[in-house]
Write a protein that holds these residues in place. Sequence first.
Motif, short mmCIF file in Angstrom:
data_model
loop_
_atom_site.label_atom_id
_atom_site.label_comp_id
_atom_site.label_asym_id
_atom_site.label_seq_id
_atom_site.Cartn_x
_atom_site.Cartn_y
_atom_site.Cartn_z
N GLU A 11 0.85 -1.18 0.00
CA GLU A 11 0.00 0.00 0.00
C GLU A 11 0.89 1.24 0.00
O GLU A 11 1.85 1.31 0.77
N GLU A 12 0.58 2.18 -0.87
CA GLU A 12 1.31 3.45 -0.91
C GLU A 12 0.33 4.60 -0.73
O GLU A 12 -0.74 4.61 -1.34
N GLU A 13 0.72 5.56 0.09
CA GLU A 13 -0.07 6.77 0.28
C GLU A 13 0.60 7.92 -0.47
O GLU A 13 1.83 8.05 -0.46
N TYR A 14 -0.23 8.75 -1.13
CA TYR A 14 0.27 9.85 -1.95
C TYR A 14 -0.40 11.16 -1.55
O TYR A 14 -1.55 11.18 -1.10
N PHE A 15 0.31 12.27 -1.76
CA PHE A 15 -0.27 13.61 -1.66
C PHE A 15 -0.78 14.06 -3.02
O PHE A 15 -0.24 13.67 -4.06
N LEU A 16 -1.79 14.93 -2.99
CA LEU A 16 -2.27 15.61 -4.18
C LEU A 16 -1.92 17.09 -4.02
O LEU A 16 -2.35 17.74 -3.07
N SER A 17 -1.12 17.59 -4.96
CA SER A 17 -0.60 18.95 -4.88
C SER A 17 -1.16 19.78 -6.02
O SER A 17 -1.37 19.27 -7.13
N ASP A 18 -1.41 21.04 -5.78
CA ASP A 18 -1.90 21.94 -6.83
C ASP A 18 -0.80 22.16 -7.86
O ASP A 18 0.34 22.51 -7.51
N ALA A 19 -1.11 21.93 -9.13
CA ALA A 19 -0.08 21.97 -10.17
C ALA A 19 0.44 23.38 -10.41
O ALA A 19 1.58 23.54 -10.86
N GLU A 20 -0.35 24.39 -10.12
CA GLU A 20 0.09 25.76 -10.37
C GLU A 20 0.90 26.30 -9.20
O GLU A 20 2.02 26.79 -9.38
N GLN A 37 -11.47 6.43 -9.39
CA GLN A 37 -12.13 5.20 -8.96
C GLN A 37 -12.62 4.39 -10.15
O GLN A 37 -12.65 3.16 -10.09
N ALA A 38 -12.98 5.06 -11.23
CA ALA A 38 -13.37 4.33 -12.45
C ALA A 38 -12.18 3.61 -13.05
O ALA A 38 -12.30 2.48 -13.55
N ALA A 39 -11.01 4.25 -13.00
CA ALA A 39 -9.80 3.64 -13.57
C ALA A 39 -9.26 2.52 -12.68
O ALA A 39 -8.74 1.52 -13.18
N PHE A 40 -9.40 2.68 -11.37
CA PHE A 40 -8.81 1.72 -10.42
C PHE A 40 -9.83 1.38 -9.34
O PHE A 40 -9.66 1.73 -8.17
N PRO A 41 -10.91 0.69 -9.68
CA PRO A 41 -12.02 0.47 -8.74
C PRO A 41 -11.66 -0.37 -7.53
O PRO A 41 -12.28 -0.21 -6.47
N ASN A 42 -10.69 -1.25 -7.66
CA ASN A 42 -10.35 -2.16 -6.57
C ASN A 42 -9.03 -1.82 -5.90
O ASN A 42 -8.59 -2.56 -5.01
N GLU A 43 -8.38 -0.75 -6.32
CA GLU A 43 -7.02 -0.48 -5.87
C GLU A 43 -6.84 0.89 -5.22
O GLU A 43 -5.74 1.22 -4.79
N LEU A 44 -7.90 1.67 -5.15
CA LEU A 44 -7.80 3.04 -4.68
C LEU A 44 -8.77 3.27 -3.53
O LEU A 44 -9.89 2.77 -3.55
N GLN A 45 -8.31 4.01 -2.52
CA GLN A 45 -9.23 4.43 -1.48
C GLN A 45 -8.85 5.82 -0.97
O GLN A 45 -7.70 6.25 -1.09
N ILE A 53 -4.45 10.24 -0.97
CA ILE A 53 -5.12 9.03 -1.43
C ILE A 53 -4.18 7.85 -1.17
O ILE A 53 -2.98 8.02 -0.97
N GLU A 54 -4.74 6.65 -1.19
CA GLU A 54 -3.96 5.44 -0.97
C GLU A 54 -4.27 4.42 -2.06
O GLU A 54 -5.42 4.30 -2.49
N VAL A 55 -3.23 3.71 -2.50
CA VAL A 55 -3.43 2.63 -3.45
C VAL A 55 -2.94 1.32 -2.83
O VAL A 55 -2.15 1.33 -1.90
N MET A 56 -3.44 0.22 -3.36
CA MET A 56 -3.03 -1.09 -2.87
C MET A 56 -2.91 -2.05 -4.04
O MET A 56 -3.72 -2.03 -4.97
N THR A 57 -1.87 -2.84 -4.03
CA THR A 57 -1.70 -3.86 -5.06
C THR A 57 -2.62 -5.04 -4.76
O THR A 57 -3.08 -5.21 -3.64
N PRO A 58 -2.87 -5.87 -5.76
CA PRO A 58 -3.49 -7.17 -5.46
C PRO A 58 -2.50 -8.02 -4.66
O PRO A 58 -1.35 -7.63 -4.45
N ILE A 59 -2.94 -9.19 -4.21
CA ILE A 59 -2.03 -10.13 -3.57
C ILE A 59 -0.99 -10.56 -4.61
O ILE A 59 -1.32 -10.98 -5.71
N CYS A 60 0.28 -10.44 -4.23
CA CYS A 60 1.38 -10.72 -5.17
C CYS A 60 2.16 -11.95 -4.70
O CYS A 60 2.34 -12.17 -3.50
N GLU A 61 2.63 -12.73 -5.67
CA GLU A 61 3.50 -13.87 -5.38
C GLU A 61 4.95 -13.59 -5.71
O GLU A 61 5.84 -14.34 -5.31
N ASN A 62 5.21 -12.50 -6.45
CA ASN A 62 6.58 -12.16 -6.80
C ASN A 62 6.70 -10.65 -6.98
O ASN A 62 5.70 -9.94 -7.10
N MET A 63 7.93 -10.17 -7.01
CA MET A 63 8.18 -8.74 -7.08
C MET A 63 7.77 -8.15 -8.43
O MET A 63 7.39 -6.98 -8.50
#
Length: 388
Positions: A11-20, A37-45, A53-63
């Motif tokens: 899981e990675e957490e990110y900031f949203l910054s104003d581009a200007e 959420q439309a692009a990443f319905p199961n990976e974003l919260q 915002i936070e993203v999460m990978t599916p369950i992984c078996e390898n790097m």
Amino acid sequence: MVSKAYRFGIEEEYFLSDAESRGIARKISPHFIEAAQAAFPNELQREMLQSQIEVMTPICENMAQARLSLSRLRAGLAAIALDHDMLLLACGTHPSAVWSRQRATEAKRYDGIMRDLQMLGSRNQLCGLHVHVEVPDEDLRIGIMVRMLPYLPLLLALSTSSPFWQGRRTGLMGYRLCAYAELPRTGLPELFTDAADYHAYVETMMASGAIRDSSFIWWSIRPSEKHPTLELRVADSCTRLDDTLAIAALYRCLVRHLARKPALNGKLTAASRAIAAENIWRAQRYGLHGGFVCADRRAMRPVAEVLDEVLAMLAEDAAALGCGADLASCRSIVAGGTSADMQLAIFEEARAGSGGQDAGMRAVVDWLAAQTRAGGNGQAGTTLRGAA
């Protein structure tokens, strides 16, 4: 043959910054959330504050699976953010954001947390990297949590990406955990003897009404509430994807090694925990440039020396899990510096010009956005909208 055991998720957490302005985005457009959420319905919260915002990978078996997932998430979300005049930043603290100007995300869970934490909730403007590794046996999971304590400072030192707070240099390489320590139930877990001991604590806290469930325990490492995993939480959000994967590989190998070696760190004491806490502080303050207190030698050991010793110890685990290349990247972090090292260098170079402090902060945000968007391919991508 590469083992499929010790499956994991990141899981990675990110900031949203104003581009200007390069400042924090205080109120996030619902159109951005809908598109993401439309692009990443199961990976974003959503996170507690709207600017994160936070993203999460599916369950992984390898790097390789984790790399593919996070590369896709970073690039996709960065593009969507830019379409809505924002930048996506992977770092432990936003260089210039002011906590008093933040807005909370409207959600039942977050409303309750904000009522409980009051001002501290608004100050929780922090982003971390969380790595879950599967350990099905609960007693083993609790045992590994305790026996992992001496290695947490190394994992933090490799991830430091929070040298700024409220538009100022902090003098620390990793300030994030300093602010996070204001919250209850943070820091290192206690030296629980087994799963029953851990449950006695959790059940007492729940029965008294202090917490709703164990997800309200925010230690630097903890058993997951929902999954049979042990969750690493000590690390800053890593700007470079290669660093994320190196730290995830290191943690995954450490979990396997401690599972195979039940006597390793099996007799930790209050002194052991106190030394681990001191080394956490040293990782926050100095990052890779200080040293760690070593109880066995009663000496201060350089971070690079400690890392080399740990990597040698984990050689068999890395081979079994097929993550030798990502594990070896930990040495690249030591050789080239963490995100915090790069942020400080970029800030000083830009500040030395005619723009002063503001130019330094803008340059840091631009670098963070470019590196976050680039993922692990080493390319900074196209010029940022509104970039100086």
